[in-house]
Design a protein around this motif. Structure first.
Motif, PDB file in Angstrom:
ATOM      1  N   UNK A 147     120.348  97.951  88.052  1.00 46.22           N
ATOM      2  CA  UNK A 147     120.934  99.134  86.927  1.00 46.22           C
ATOM      3  C   UNK A 147     122.405  99.338  87.049  1.00 46.22           C
ATOM      4  N   UNK A 148     122.796  99.368  88.285  1.00 44.22           N
ATOM      5  CA  UNK A 148     124.295 100.014  88.517  1.00 44.22           C
ATOM      6  C   UNK A 148     125.303  98.988  88.224  1.00 44.22           C
ATOM      7  N   UNK A 149     124.769  97.684  88.142  1.00 46.19           N
ATOM      8  CA  UNK A 149     125.820  96.934  87.546  1.00 46.19           C
ATOM      9  C   UNK A 149     127.059  96.693  88.507  1.00 46.19           C
ATOM     10  N   UNK A 150     126.922  96.542  89.703  1.00 53.50           N
ATOM     11  CA  UNK A 150     128.094  96.512  90.634  1.00 53.50           C
ATOM     12  C   UNK A 150     128.035  95.231  91.290  1.00 53.50           C
ATOM     13  N   UNK A 151     129.163  94.692  91.697  1.00 46.22           N
ATOM     14  CA  UNK A 151     129.406  93.448  92.678  1.00 46.22           C
ATOM     15  C   UNK A 151     128.707  93.672  94.081  1.00 46.22           C
ATOM     16  N   UNK A 152     128.916  94.987  94.622  1.00 52.81           N
ATOM     17  CA  UNK A 152     128.613  95.316  95.674  1.00 52.81           C
ATOM     18  C   UNK A 152     126.968  96.135  95.595  1.00 52.81           C
ATOM     19  N   UNK A 153     126.226  95.045  96.537  1.00 54.11           N
ATOM     20  CA  UNK A 153     124.921  95.264  96.439  1.00 54.11           C
ATOM     21  C   UNK A 153     124.462  96.341  97.488  1.00 54.11           C
ATOM     22  N   UNK A 154     124.981  97.480  97.484  1.00 56.44           N
ATOM     23  CA  UNK A 154     124.712  98.793  98.023  1.00 56.44           C
ATOM     24  C   UNK A 154     124.577  99.966  97.014  1.00 56.44           C
ATOM     25  N   UNK A 155     123.379 100.672  97.187  1.00 56.03           N
ATOM     26  CA  UNK A 155     123.564 102.047  96.425  1.00 56.03           C
ATOM     27  C   UNK A 155     124.594 102.600  96.216  1.00 56.03           C
ATOM     28  N   UNK A 156     125.045 103.107  95.018  1.00 55.72           N
ATOM     29  CA  UNK A 156     126.246 104.053  94.946  1.00 55.72           C
ATOM     30  C   UNK A 156     126.101 105.227  95.884  1.00 55.72           C
ATOM     31  N   UNK A 157     124.934 105.890  95.726  1.00 53.61           N
ATOM     32  CA  UNK A 157     124.608 107.172  96.429  1.00 53.61           C
ATOM     33  C   UNK A 157     124.830 106.992  97.801  1.00 53.61           C
ATOM     34  N   UNK A 158     124.698 105.909  98.579  1.00 55.46           N
ATOM     35  CA  UNK A 158     124.821 105.787  99.800  1.00 55.46           C
ATOM     36  C   UNK A 158     126.404 105.566 100.241  1.00 55.46           C
ATOM     37  N   UNK A 159     126.995 105.110  99.224  1.00 58.02           N
ATOM     38  CA  UNK A 159     128.413 104.722  99.374  1.00 58.02           C
ATOM     39  C   UNK A 159     129.330 105.880  99.362  1.00 58.02           C
ATOM     40  N   UNK A 160     128.880 106.813  98.296  1.00 62.22           N
ATOM     41  CA  UNK A 160     129.423 107.918  98.118  1.00 62.22           C
ATOM     42  C   UNK A 160     129.470 108.978  99.321  1.00 62.22           C
ATOM     43  N   UNK A 161     128.195 109.090  99.835  1.00 62.11           N
ATOM     44  CA  UNK A 161     127.659 110.088 100.858  1.00 62.11           C
ATOM     45  C   UNK A 161     128.790 109.542 102.089  1.00 62.11           C
ATOM     46  N   UNK A 162     128.459 108.222 102.311  1.00 56.64           N
ATOM     47  CA  UNK A 162     129.089 107.788 103.510  1.00 56.64           C
ATOM     48  C   UNK A 162     130.944 107.760 103.524  1.00 56.64           C
TER      49      UNK A 162
END
Length: 378
Positions: A147-162
């Motif tokens: 659903x997030x339609x991203x080329x990077x297969x990692x949940x956005x919430x984890x990326x933002x927190x990290x």
């Protein structure tokens, strides 16, 4: 969440299923229209060629009835045959092209219909569970990535927190161990359930950002290591080579997210002189939310995403009594502070094998994840 026999719930569910049926019917009709048009064109093309062929024969036959020399008749016959053959070949070529186009269009519509069906089924499952279509907490990780339609297969919430922790939180004492503020965590869960791509709020305590990562991982219906590979991964904790090979069996989304999370933990451990959290300490805190057996899901963070789901249910279905998670846990006559620390004791036995696995993934991260585009922060 309202009773499943509630009239309003039935009305909402009926509307939802009705809308889904209309979408599928429209997609099917579109596919039928495309193929019908192609078949109609192909049929018309063949009829046209046949008509032209008949006219040609009549014309040539008329010529044959006229007085002429034998050589002239033969020439005319040869010319008629050549012209007719050319027309037939051209007509068949055009017919094949029309059918091919029709087939391609049908396949395209069928593909779109399939994707719509998957989306509708996912929405139905979410509706039944009282989960909003934008939620990321408590939702299978592959659904979130889709659903997030991203080329990077990692949940956005984890990326933002990290990213937030890398910039401002690596030196925080006892990060990933200290208990976060319940009220802040609840706010962050609601924020990312509404929009998973939202920017991380400024001024948040790094401890709360770390707790949100744990909260998300604990909310997954199945751990990053999956139930299927639990025993294999646990049994490979003493061999880097075996561990590396077994992790390749994970779905790509799980593999890349596990690499991302353990890369972050490695960065945290490299600051252990300041934050007091070495690889072993981090493994003790993160193992329960990264790797667990079927039936032993960690529940100490469930109050946050369950509460968010109930909020969605209250907006879309029958109202329910406004009891918070803390009210439900309080003794009779006792009020709990909504900003109280998160309790991390879920009563499950300690899985020392899982702890050793996570410690291994942190300490030998570069050697284990050799086939991944390793996560780096500047």
């Amino acid at each position: 969440m309202p009773s499943p026999v509630s009239p309003q719930w039935h009305e909402k569910a009926s509307d939802f299923f009705s809308t889904s049926g209309v979408k599928l019917k429209e997609a099917g009709q579109s596919a039928g229209t495309f193929v019908g048009e192609a078949a109609k064109d192909a049929k018309g093309n063949v009829v046209d060629v046949a008509g032209r062929f008949g006219s040609m024969v009549k014309s040539r036959w008329f010529l044959l009835q006229q007085p002429s020399t034998r050589q002239a008749v033969q020439d005319r016959l040869l010319s008629a045959a050549a012209s007719t053959g050319t027309l037939l070949r051209k007509g068949m070529s055009e017919t094949k092209e029309k059918v091919s186009i029709g087939k391609t269009k049908f396949e395209e519509v069928a593909k779109v219909t399939t994707e719509k069906s998957k989306t509708i089924l996912t929405d139905i499952e979410r509706w039944q569970k009282g989960v909003a279509s934008t939620d990321v907490f408590g939702v299978p990780i592959e659904v979130t990535i889709q659903q997030q339609h991203s080329d990077r297969p990692i949940p956005h919430v984890l990326v933002k927190c990290a990213d937030y922790l890398i910039l401002s939180g690596l030196n925080s004492p006892y990060i990933f161990k200290s208990e976060g503020d319940s009220k802040v965590i609840q706010h962050l869960v609601s924020l990312y359930n509404k929009d998973s791509n939202t920017s991380f709020p400024e001024g948040v305590n790094p401890v709360d950002a770390a707790s949100l990562i744990k909260c998300y991982l604990a909310s997954l219906p199945e751990p990053l290591t999956t139930f299927e590979l639990y025993n294999e991964i646990r049994g490979a904790r003493s061999s880097i080579h075996m561990m590396s090979n077994i992790l390749k069996k994970l779905p790509n989304v799980n593999y890349m997210t596990l690499e991302f999370v353990t890369a972050l933990l490695l960065r945290v451990s490299q600051k252990s002189l300041l934050n007091k959290m070495d690889a072993r300490s981090l493994a003790l805190e993160l193992a329960p939310v990264i790797m667990w057996q079927n039936g032993r899901k960690p529940e100490f963070h469930s109050q946050f995403w369950n509460h968010a789901s109930k909020s969605v249910a209250k907006k879309n279905m029958n109202p329910v009594p406004n009891y918070s998670a803390w009210d439900m846990l309080a003794e009779e006559g006792e009020a709990l502070d909504a900003s109280s620390p998160i309790s991390l004791d879920d009563g499950l036995p300690i899985d020392y094998g899982a702890i050793e696995v996570v410690q291994c993934l942190i300490e030998h991260h570069h050697a284990i994840f050799t086939h991944a585009n390793e996560t780096t922060w500047t």
